[in-house]
Design a protein around this motif. Structure first.
Motif, short mmCIF file in Angstrom:
data_model
loop_
_atom_site.label_atom_id
_atom_site.label_comp_id
_atom_site.label_asym_id
_atom_site.label_seq_id
_atom_site.Cartn_x
_atom_site.Cartn_y
_atom_site.Cartn_z
N ALA A 1 0.83 -1.20 0.00
CA ALA A 1 0.00 0.00 0.00
C ALA A 1 0.87 1.25 0.00
O ALA A 1 0.57 2.22 -0.72
CB ALA A 1 -0.93 -0.01 1.21
N THR A 2 1.92 1.26 0.77
CA THR A 2 2.83 2.40 0.80
C THR A 2 3.48 2.60 -0.55
O THR A 2 3.55 3.71 -1.07
CB THR A 2 3.90 2.22 1.90
OG1 THR A 2 3.24 2.15 3.16
CG2 THR A 2 4.89 3.36 1.90
N VAL B 1 3.10 5.96 -2.89
CA VAL B 1 4.27 6.73 -3.32
C VAL B 1 4.37 6.78 -4.84
O VAL B 1 4.60 7.84 -5.43
CB VAL B 1 5.56 6.18 -2.68
CG1 VAL B 1 6.80 6.80 -3.29
CG2 VAL B 1 5.54 6.42 -1.17
N ASP B 2 4.18 5.65 -5.49
CA ASP B 2 4.24 5.61 -6.96
C ASP B 2 3.15 6.49 -7.58
O ASP B 2 3.41 7.23 -8.54
CB ASP B 2 4.10 4.18 -7.47
CG ASP B 2 5.32 3.32 -7.17
OD1 ASP B 2 6.38 3.88 -6.78
OD2 ASP B 2 5.22 2.09 -7.31
N ALA B 3 1.93 6.43 -7.03
CA ALA B 3 0.84 7.26 -7.56
C ALA B 3 1.14 8.74 -7.33
O ALA B 3 0.92 9.56 -8.22
CB ALA B 3 -0.48 6.87 -6.91
N GLU C 1 3.14 16.20 -10.57
CA GLU C 1 3.45 17.23 -11.55
C GLU C 1 2.25 17.58 -12.44
O GLU C 1 1.93 18.76 -12.60
CB GLU C 1 4.65 16.82 -12.40
CG GLU C 1 5.09 17.92 -13.35
CD GLU C 1 6.31 17.52 -14.15
OE1 GLU C 1 6.42 18.00 -15.28
OE2 GLU C 1 7.14 16.74 -13.64
N PRO C 2 1.58 16.58 -13.03
CA PRO C 2 0.42 16.94 -13.84
C PRO C 2 -0.70 17.62 -13.03
O PRO C 2 -1.36 18.52 -13.52
CB PRO C 2 -0.07 15.63 -14.44
CG PRO C 2 0.87 14.58 -13.99
CD PRO C 2 1.89 15.18 -13.10
N ALA C 3 -0.88 17.20 -11.79
CA ALA C 3 -1.91 17.82 -10.95
C ALA C 3 -1.53 19.26 -10.63
O ALA C 3 -2.39 20.16 -10.68
CB ALA C 3 -2.10 17.02 -9.66
N ASP C 4 -0.28 19.51 -10.31
CA ASP C 4 0.18 20.89 -10.05
C ASP C 4 0.02 21.75 -11.29
O ASP C 4 -0.43 22.89 -11.21
CB ASP C 4 1.64 20.91 -9.61
CG ASP C 4 1.85 20.47 -8.17
OD1 ASP C 4 0.85 20.37 -7.42
OD2 ASP C 4 3.01 20.23 -7.81
#
Length: 55
Positions: free
Chosen positions: A24-25, A29-31, A37-40
């Protein structure tokens, strides 16, 4: 299958081999790395903020 709602954050030596917290961790982290960057960039487009670096 584990049904715990929260990770107890115990040292790895105290957790069972099939503890889902490790996977899960890694998934989180991968997600986060893939989407940050695309969300920002999208958010800056919505707000008109052209400053680099995001949050």
């Amino acid at each position: 299958m584990w049904t715990f709602e929260r990770d107890p954050r115990l040292p790895g030596a105290l957790l069972p081999d099939d503890w889902p917290g490790r996977a899960a961790t890694r998934l989180f982290v991968d997600a986060w790395r893939a989407l940050r960057e695309p969300a920002d960039r999208y958010w800056r487009g919505l707000t008109g903020d052209q400053a680099a670096g995001g949050v």
